[in-house]
Design a protein around this motif. Structure first.
Motif, PDB file in Angstrom:
ATOM      1  N   GLU A 403      61.293  14.060 -60.679  1.00  0.00           N
ATOM      2  CA  GLU A 403      61.851  15.398 -60.806  1.00  0.00           C
ATOM      3  C   GLU A 403      61.511  16.303 -59.628  1.00  0.00           C
ATOM      4  O   GLU A 403      60.428  16.212 -59.080  1.00  0.00           O
ATOM      5  CB  GLU A 403      61.306  16.037 -62.088  1.00  0.00           C
ATOM      6  N   HIS A 434      64.459  14.036 -69.753  1.00  0.00           N
ATOM      7  CA  HIS A 434      63.080  14.201 -69.294  1.00  0.00           C
ATOM      8  C   HIS A 434      63.023  14.822 -67.896  1.00  0.00           C
ATOM      9  O   HIS A 434      62.347  15.830 -67.686  1.00  0.00           O
ATOM     10  CB  HIS A 434      62.380  12.839 -69.309  1.00  0.00           C
ATOM     11  N   GLU A 435      63.727  14.224 -66.959  1.00  0.00           N
ATOM     12  CA  GLU A 435      63.609  14.694 -65.570  1.00  0.00           C
ATOM     13  C   GLU A 435      64.264  16.063 -65.383  1.00  0.00           C
ATOM     14  O   GLU A 435      63.764  16.896 -64.627  1.00  0.00           O
ATOM     15  CB  GLU A 435      64.206  13.674 -64.588  1.00  0.00           C
ATOM     16  N   HIS A 438      61.920  18.697 -66.563  1.00  0.00           N
ATOM     17  CA  HIS A 438      60.821  19.028 -65.647  1.00  0.00           C
ATOM     18  C   HIS A 438      61.119  20.276 -64.806  1.00  0.00           C
ATOM     19  O   HIS A 438      60.211  20.842 -64.209  1.00  0.00           O
ATOM     20  CB  HIS A 438      60.532  17.847 -64.723  1.00  0.00           C
ATOM     21  N   GLU A 457      53.804  16.679 -68.072  1.00  0.00           N
ATOM     22  CA  GLU A 457      54.410  15.523 -68.750  1.00  0.00           C
ATOM     23  C   GLU A 457      54.420  15.695 -70.268  1.00  0.00           C
ATOM     24  O   GLU A 457      55.403  15.377 -70.937  1.00  0.00           O
ATOM     25  CB  GLU A 457      53.672  14.225 -68.376  1.00  0.00           C
ATOM     26  N   ASN A 460      56.659  18.675 -71.387  1.00  0.00           N
ATOM     27  CA  ASN A 460      58.045  18.295 -71.122  1.00  0.00           C
ATOM     28  C   ASN A 460      58.531  17.216 -72.089  1.00  0.00           C
ATOM     29  O   ASN A 460      59.641  17.282 -72.611  1.00  0.00           O
ATOM     30  CB  ASN A 460      58.151  17.803 -69.666  1.00  0.00           C
ATOM     31  N   TYR A 528      51.627  11.613 -71.679  1.00  0.00           N
ATOM     32  CA  TYR A 528      52.970  11.808 -72.246  1.00  0.00           C
ATOM     33  C   TYR A 528      52.924  11.686 -73.767  1.00  0.00           C
ATOM     34  O   TYR A 528      53.251  12.615 -74.494  1.00  0.00           O
ATOM     35  CB  TYR A 528      53.958  10.759 -71.722  1.00  0.00           C
TER      36      TYR A 528
HETATM   37 ZN   LIG Z   1      57.771  13.289 -66.250  1.00  0.00          ZN
END
Ligand SMILES: [Zn+2]
Length: 761
Positions: A403, A434-435, A438, A457, A460, A528
């Motif tokens: 990202e 996800h990206e 970010h 992480e 997010n 995560y």
């Molecule tokens: Zn990530």
């Protein structure tokens, strides 16, 4: 209101059976000399940084909060033939700190790929008895590649500046100290060799397509970038070893990128010379895309991309971008790119969602790429703040998930035969969510990734989970698999049950979330997975969505375009919700403890008292004679343990109070006549002991099932464990017979051992 208190009445337990309240263990052992306070609910004064004028005790920026900025003017050239990149940049660094700076630290992340890099040597290595050829080669015979920065010069006003390079960090000497409030402008010229990112999973480089002899570039961490100087770390010059990502100041960017003229590219920032770099057709389609809010409009189509693949122009084109208030800059470029866009309404603003992909990814990307970007912006904005940039772009790059501000690299491609597995289809949507997510953490809520992987992480991935679930509802077609249709989006992380295997695993392989990412074992499960689950449990089970969402949003808005620390997050969540969470942060973030709560024992009782003959007879069984002669026990009720041998054949069905007329009398005095009519007398009396073999304290969620097959869930607050975190006993008066007691019936707490969760009659 003054009424008689139940406490005036003696209640004496007769626990002659095997059960009782002997389970009331204490953590104070008489034989030991003393102990420190290990209470799970003690506040985090020892762990948290002391609040100060920069960061308050409430978790907000303090009145003297500052951050330094770095503005960049850059001229970049991508040499497609040699796969090299050249750049000249001028950095304007502004010292907003109250301190004088003697030198500046600049990050040279690409040096992790330099010939003499120790990044590989710091890992242990061993042989596996059976290894695939390609993994043996890449692990033990890696191709030597010199991908570190070549620094041509570091200058101020044409004068060379002294500098020293220490691995991935460069210290630039200032001619004179940079005072508070002053700026320093200097230039760096550099170049380096780009790497095939598909070989060793690099975050930046190119993918080579043999069939058409083309490369698709995704270029990031590609220029010398200022390190962060702040109240927390001083200079954050912890080396880049590969796992701990980035700590970067905000700034404005003015970037010119020269690429082959037949390349299609996008980058962080607003394109300044669109009319120059777009064809007339592209311009027309772009205008269409601005009007399309429900489906993507293709700007460069497959045929055009295939044509470009064959041409390989030797001419160049320069794309110009400007970005304000971003912490980084990245770009993607290739003649293979297909491009589509659609407009998204965020608050009162319009944001362009876009995807760039080679034809190899088209079957998936034309359908889901841009839609996933758009959906992410909406859900994330709802939980944080309105997405402030003008665009968000997802680029398809093999095996990538990375990202940058406004742009990201994402995997997800049909196989060689064009087949798309269910996993690839939903995995591709997941990685884009996800990206793209970010952008919020850490691109805008700019936490220090080098120090704390979980802050971006984890937060997010938590919102990724909410977005995915929402995406499944918005686009049910994504749930249609080859063999079956799923009832919800198959989120990899978020559900409490998904973290159980990690948390009950070998303690040797687990570290607390509050650990530097370079030292974390199982980074994915830790930063995560566990953080996501913790936040999910916090939202659903501990705080409730209303309190959680308000506090989470408050954190995002307080630290939008700023640099928060873990304490700023922890403190804000409590400050804005009124929920003491020190026990939660301590347990989930500072330890590797796990949840295991069980039902240890259940005892059943009836009441009796002295005035009746039956009562006397009953007490006689337990060896108590003439209890009414003793003034201490005279006006008491006795609880008779029904599980005792001596209780055999006791007729109690229907009314455990039958033999306790003095209690009935007392209640009449205690409650008004009207109130008495409302009261249903309990018919069953239980004492249940819950134990907690696991280290984490959690709310006690109990499902009681009754003989008539009805059930109810009782949620005892976590504070139930505050004086004894090994076991807690509950006295229960019930209208119906309890036949089953179950802990955490909806699997909300990530309880690692379900064997002790259920008691049945
Ligand atoms: Zn990530």
């Amino acid at each position: 209101m003054q009424k008689k208190n139940f406490l005036n009445l003696f209640i004496i337990f007769l626990t002659l059976g095997q059960m009782g309240f002997a389970q009331q263990k204490s953590f104070y052992n008489k034989d030991e000399e003393g102990h420190t306070n290990q209470n799970k609910f003690r506040q985090l004064y020892d762990e948290f940084a002391t609040p100060n004028i920069y960061r308050t005790a409430s978790g907000a920026p303090g009145h003297a909060y500052y951050q330094n900025t770095a503005d960049y003017v850059m001229d970049i050239t991508l040499d497609d033939e040699k796969a090299e990149i050249y750049g000249e940049e001028t950095i304007t660094y502004t010292n907003n700190s109250p301190d004088q700076l003697r030198y500046l630290w600049v990050q040279l992340d690409q040096n992790v790929r330099s010939k003499d890099s120790k990044a590989h040597d710091r890992n242990s290595s061993s042989f596996a008895p059976i290894t695939k050829v390609e993994s043996f080669a890449s692990q033990h015979m890696p191709k030597e590649f010199d991908g570190g920065f070549n620094i041509e010069y570091v200058k101020q006003n044409g004068q060379d500046l002294d500098y020293i390079i220490n691995f991935t960090m460069m210290r630039v000497e200032l001619p004179e100290p940079l005072k508070s409030g002053e700026s320093f402008e200097f230039s760096i010229k550099w170049n380096y060799k780009l790497i095939d990112h598909t070989i060793n999973n690099d975050r930046s480089g190119y993918e080579y397509f043999e069939k058409d002899d083309n490369r698709a570039y995704v270029i990031a961490q590609f220029f010398p970038r200022m390190a962060v100087y702040n109240d927390k770390e001083g200079w954050q010059n912890y080396q880049f070893w590969g796992a701990g990502e980035y700590a970067l100041p905000f700034g404005n960017y003015d970037v010119k990128i020269t690429v082959p003229s037949d390349h299609i590219m996008d980058a962080t920032g607003e394109l300044q010379n669109r009319k120059k770099v777009f064809s007339r057709t592209m311009m027309e389609r772009f205008e269409e895309a601005k009007k399309s809010f429900d489906e993507p409009v293709v700007i460069v189509n497959e045929e055009e991309a295939i044509d470009a693949e064959k041409n390989m122009s030797r001419r160049t084109k320069t794309w110009e971008y400007k970005a304000e208030n971003v912490r980084d800059f990245a770009f993607a470029s290739s003649r293979k790119f297909i491009w589509d866009m659609m407009n998204v309404k965020i608050g009162d603003k319009e944001v362009m969602a876009a995807s760039l992909y080679p034809k190899e990814g088209k079957a998936l990307w034309e359908k889901w790429g841009t839609r996933a970007v758009a959906s992410t912006l909406k859900t994330f904005s709802k939980h944080t703040f309105d997405y402030p940039y003008h665009k968000a772009v997802a680029v398809h790059a093999k095996d990538q998930g990375m990202e940058y501000p406004m742009i990201s690299w994402n995997h997800g491609r049909p196989d060689e035969n064009g087949n798309i597995s269910d996993k690839v289809r939903t995995g591709m949507v997941s990685v884009i969510i996800h990206e793209t997510g970010h952008n919020f953490f850490p691109m805008i809520v700019n936490s220090d990734e080098r120090q704390w992987g979980w802050m971006d992480e984890g937060l997010n991935t938590f919102l990724q989970y909410l977005t995915e679930q929402n995406f499944g509802k918005e686009y049910p077609e994504i749930l249609k698999g080859k063999k079956q249709t799923l009832d919800k989006f198959p989120s990899r992380r978020g559900e409490p049950s998904k973290i159980v295997n990690y948390m009950k695993g070998d303690q040797e392989d687990i570290v607390p979330i509050m650990t530097n990412p370079e030292n974390v074992k199982q980074l994915g499960n830790n930063a995560y997975g566990k953080t996501t689950t913790a936040l999910n449990i916090l939202r659903e089970t501990v705080m409730g969505p209303e309190l959680f969402d308000y506090a989470f949003k408050e954190y995002a808005q307080r630290w939008m375009f700023k640099h928060p620390t873990p304490e700023d997050f922890f403190r804000t969540m409590e400050d804005a919700s009124g929920v003491d969470l020190d026990w939660f942060w301590r347990g989930w973030f500072y330890t590797t403890d796990y949840v295991d709560i069980g039902v240890e024992s259940v005892s059943r009782y009836v009441l009796t008292s002295t005035p009746t003959e039956e009562g006397k007879a009953l007490l006689k069984r337990f060896g108590i004679r003439n209890p009414d002669k003793n003034p201490k026990t005279k006006n008491s009720v006795y609880l008779i343990d029904l599980d005792s041998d001596k209780s055999k054949n006791l007729k109690t069905e229907g009314n455990p109070f039958k033999n306790a007329p003095n209690l009935q009398e007392y209640l009449k005095e205690y409650y008004s006549e009207d109130e008495m009519k409302e009261i249903e007398m309990p018919k069953f009396i239980y004492e249940v002991t819950f134990n907690k073999p696991g280290g984490l304290v959690m709310p006690l969620i109990v499902k009681y099932t009754y003989a008539d097959e009805t059930s109810e869930i009782k949620r005892y607050p976590v504070q139930v464990w505050r004086k004894n975190d090994k076991a807690v006993t509950k006295a229960i008066l019930s209208l119906k017979e309890i036949v089953k007691i179950e802990i955490d019936p909806k699997a909300e707490t990530a309880d690692v051992n379900l064997e002790n969760n259920v008691w049945t009659k």
